[in-house]
Design a protein around this motif. Sequence first.
Motif, PDB file in Angstrom:
ATOM      1  N   ALA A  49       0.735  -1.318   0.223  1.00 15.23           N
ATOM      2  CA  ALA A  49       0.056   0.013   0.063  1.00 15.23           C
ATOM      3  C   ALA A  49       0.672   1.455   0.116  1.00 15.23           C
ATOM      4  CB  ALA A  49      -0.880   0.141   1.244  1.00 15.23           C
ATOM      5  N   THR A  50       1.887   1.197   0.916  1.00 12.03           N
ATOM      6  CA  THR A  50       2.634   2.510   1.123  1.00 12.03           C
ATOM      7  C   THR A  50       3.638   2.685  -0.365  1.00 12.03           C
ATOM      8  OG1 THR A  50       4.479   1.241   2.171  1.00 12.03           O
ATOM      9  CG2 THR A  50       2.845   2.655   3.501  1.00 12.03           C
ATOM     10  N   THR A  51       4.005   1.572  -1.018  1.00  7.07           N
ATOM     11  CA  THR A  51       4.652   1.605  -2.174  1.00  7.07           C
ATOM     12  C   THR A  51       4.085   1.972  -3.357  1.00  7.07           C
ATOM     13  OG1 THR A  51       6.614  -0.020  -1.633  1.00  7.07           O
ATOM     14  CG2 THR A  51       6.261   0.442  -4.058  1.00  7.07           C
TER      15      THR A  51
ATOM     16  N   ASP B  93       0.816   7.462   6.553  1.00 11.14           N
ATOM     17  CA  ASP B  93       0.891   6.086   6.745  1.00 11.14           C
ATOM     18  C   ASP B  93       0.183   5.943   8.349  1.00 11.14           C
ATOM     19  OD1 ASP B  93       1.505   3.622   8.020  1.00 11.14           O
ATOM     20  OD2 ASP B  93       3.530   3.728   7.182  1.00 11.14           O
ATOM     21  N   GLU B  94      -1.094   5.193   8.013  1.00 15.47           N
ATOM     22  CA  GLU B  94      -1.865   5.215   9.299  1.00 15.47           C
ATOM     23  C   GLU B  94      -2.112   3.686   9.603  1.00 15.47           C
ATOM     24  OE1 GLU B  94      -4.173   7.556  10.847  1.00 15.47           O
ATOM     25  OE2 GLU B  94      -4.753   8.816   9.391  1.00 15.47           O
ATOM     26  N   MET B  95      -0.991   2.869   9.105  1.00 21.10           N
ATOM     27  CA  MET B  95      -0.801   1.505   9.725  1.00 21.10           C
ATOM     28  C   MET B  95      -0.970   1.189  11.056  1.00 21.10           C
ATOM     29  SD  MET B  95      -0.506  -0.377   6.971  1.00 21.10           S
ATOM     30  CE  MET B  95      -0.483   0.180   5.330  1.00 21.10           C
ATOM     31  N   ILE B  96      -0.496   2.106  11.853  1.00 19.33           N
ATOM     32  CA  ILE B  96      -0.555   2.076  13.345  1.00 19.33           C
ATOM     33  C   ILE B  96      -1.712   3.036  13.994  1.00 19.33           C
ATOM     34  CG2 ILE B  96       0.462   2.460  15.434  1.00 19.33           C
ATOM     35  CD1 ILE B  96       3.067   1.770  14.087  1.00 19.33           C
ATOM     36  N   THR B  97      -1.722   4.231  13.382  1.00 18.32           N
ATOM     37  CA  THR B  97      -3.008   5.183  14.105  1.00 18.32           C
ATOM     38  C   THR B  97      -4.179   4.920  13.532  1.00 18.32           C
ATOM     39  OG1 THR B  97      -2.423   6.630  11.877  1.00 18.32           O
ATOM     40  CG2 THR B  97      -1.130   7.067  14.107  1.00 18.32           C
ATOM     41  N   GLY B  98      -4.481   4.169  12.337  1.00 13.89           N
ATOM     42  CA  GLY B  98      -5.896   3.529  11.792  1.00 13.89           C
ATOM     43  C   GLY B  98      -6.515   2.979  12.792  1.00 13.89           C
TER      44      GLY B  98
ATOM     45  N   LEU C  34      -3.083  11.092   0.271  1.00 15.95           N
ATOM     46  CA  LEU C  34      -3.374   9.623   0.414  1.00 15.95           C
ATOM     47  C   LEU C  34      -2.988   9.080   1.638  1.00 15.95           C
ATOM     48  CD1 LEU C  34      -1.261   8.598  -2.785  1.00 15.95           C
ATOM     49  CD2 LEU C  34      -3.629   8.936  -2.831  1.00 15.95           C
ATOM     50  N   SER C  35      -3.751   7.853   1.960  1.00 15.62           N
ATOM     51  CA  SER C  35      -3.329   7.109   3.344  1.00 15.62           C
ATOM     52  C   SER C  35      -3.483   5.953   3.249  1.00 15.62           C
ATOM     53  CB  SER C  35      -4.223   7.955   4.218  1.00 15.62           C
ATOM     54  OG  SER C  35      -5.628   7.730   3.930  1.00 15.62           O
ATOM     55  N   THR C  36      -2.561   5.324   4.009  1.00 18.21           N
ATOM     56  CA  THR C  36      -2.575   3.880   4.119  1.00 18.21           C
ATOM     57  C   THR C  36      -2.866   3.073   5.426  1.00 18.21           C
ATOM     58  OG1 THR C  36      -0.097   3.800   4.815  1.00 18.21           O
ATOM     59  CG2 THR C  36      -0.675   3.705   2.272  1.00 18.21           C
ATOM     60  N   PHE C  37      -3.686   2.133   5.104  1.00 14.97           N
ATOM     61  CA  PHE C  37      -4.234   1.478   6.377  1.00 14.97           C
ATOM     62  C   PHE C  37      -3.851  -0.060   6.357  1.00 14.97           C
ATOM     63  CE2 PHE C  37      -6.600   5.220   6.151  1.00 14.97           C
ATOM     64  CZ  PHE C  37      -7.077   5.786   7.791  1.00 14.97           C
ATOM     65  N   GLY C  38      -3.846  -0.499   7.702  1.00 11.30           N
ATOM     66  CA  GLY C  38      -3.586  -2.063   7.852  1.00 11.30           C
ATOM     67  C   GLY C  38      -3.795  -2.417   9.060  1.00 11.30           C
ATOM     68  N   LYS C  39      -2.938  -3.347   9.820  1.00  8.29           N
ATOM     69  CA  LYS C  39      -2.724  -3.849  11.091  1.00  8.29           C
ATOM     70  C   LYS C  39      -4.043  -4.152  11.556  1.00  8.29           C
ATOM     71  CE  LYS C  39       2.093  -2.188  12.071  1.00  8.29           C
ATOM     72  NZ  LYS C  39       2.476  -3.611  11.931  1.00  8.29           N
TER      73      LYS C  39
END
Length: 447
Positions: free
Chosen positions: A132-134, A239-244, A262-267
């Motif tokens: 997602a980040t790439t 990068d909202e992998m953690i904050t999301g 743009l933003s990315t989510f996961g975790k």
Amino acid sequence: MNTEHSAPPEEFALPRSRRANERLHAMIPGGAHTYAKGDDQYPEHLAPVISYGRGAHVWDVDGNRYIEYGSGLRSVSLGHAHPRVLEAVRREIGRGGNFVRPSIVEAEAAERFLATVPTAEMVKFAKNGSDATTAAVRLARAVTGRPRVAVCADHPFFSVDDWFIGTTPMSAGIPAATTDLTLAFPYGDLAATEELLTRHPGDVACLILEPATHTEPPPGYLAGLRELADRHGCVLIFDEMITGLRWSEAGAQGLYGVVPDLSTFGKALGNGFAVSALAGRRDLMERGGLRHSHERVFLLSTTHGAETHSLAAAMAVQATYVEEGVTARLHALGERLAAGVREAAAAMGVGEHVLVRGRASNLVFATLDEHGRPSQPYRTLFLRRLLMGGVLAPSFVVSSALDDADIDRTVAVVAQACAVYRKALDAGDPTPWLGGRPVKPVFRRTA
């Protein structure tokens, strides 16, 4: 000691885990599929191999039960085997998981995500954060026509891909020409970031950062970064992998009111199931689609990115967060834990050496030596004593499955660990309490 096979703390050993770790190393480079899960991150011969988990507890192959923190590297925020998530997953698995054309579940999952994160206009799912980040970086380069990427130097990880890993001590195999295209800016310093953008006029495609980590953004910082990106023609990526979900259901952007491009989510998005998301402005995201007249961008195209059961897990997670107030619960649990740990550390005379930091929903701890410097040996001592007491805690990141009894037990174990920590400080040397080599940082040049 919180184990099913009881033994005096000084005799605590994990023979089956030790043998299992040897099996893992024989077949898997590093003995784990994530470097942060490696046995070098734990005291020597005390790296438990997990058999199963339920709620906030996990059991290792030796039969020991632990209260677990940082579950799945922050991904399992509702607790292991959460009933609502499992029900959703089972329902979809029985209907087939992957097809030659999009499933209607993809539309439902996108609608659910965009309702939860209303600052985004389109979303595309993948399986891991790096993809997602790439994709976000590639899209920013495509729409701006610029080659350089500016990453926040104070944030530890963005991607396994060359544009980021080339900037770490583990840069072997990555051409310098690739690394040279990645620049760094300090968190919280707008003047330094503007100086970087001025030094590379018309060259920087994007600014990518975690909107918050163990420190809150300084007042006006994120809004100032938004203004800088607009003025210099950069794409702003959160990068909202953690904050999301952990900061708010809509992530840090929903909490702080600053909208990235743009933003990315996961975790936390899948509660352990593999799902991530790239989201953002429609005019940018459409460049990876079919309804525009520009040159096409290879945004994200993954065989398993839209597996139905993972998308079902994500929908169940988001619904649970919103309907049950999970984010508020994470903060309440974290506040109780942080207060207890600080009180225990102070009572044992190590309040200036064992520190709890970060937002209550995302706590980490620091272990400082007698000179107030971060110390891997003292971290080893602390981790070892926590393990002996039945607490598996590479961090103090909470899940909503914890209860008050778990927190109280953790604080009691921390107090015991701090008593030993004080002895080591008085001796001026923690070595007798380590049981072997110290734990090691993930990013280092040699094994």
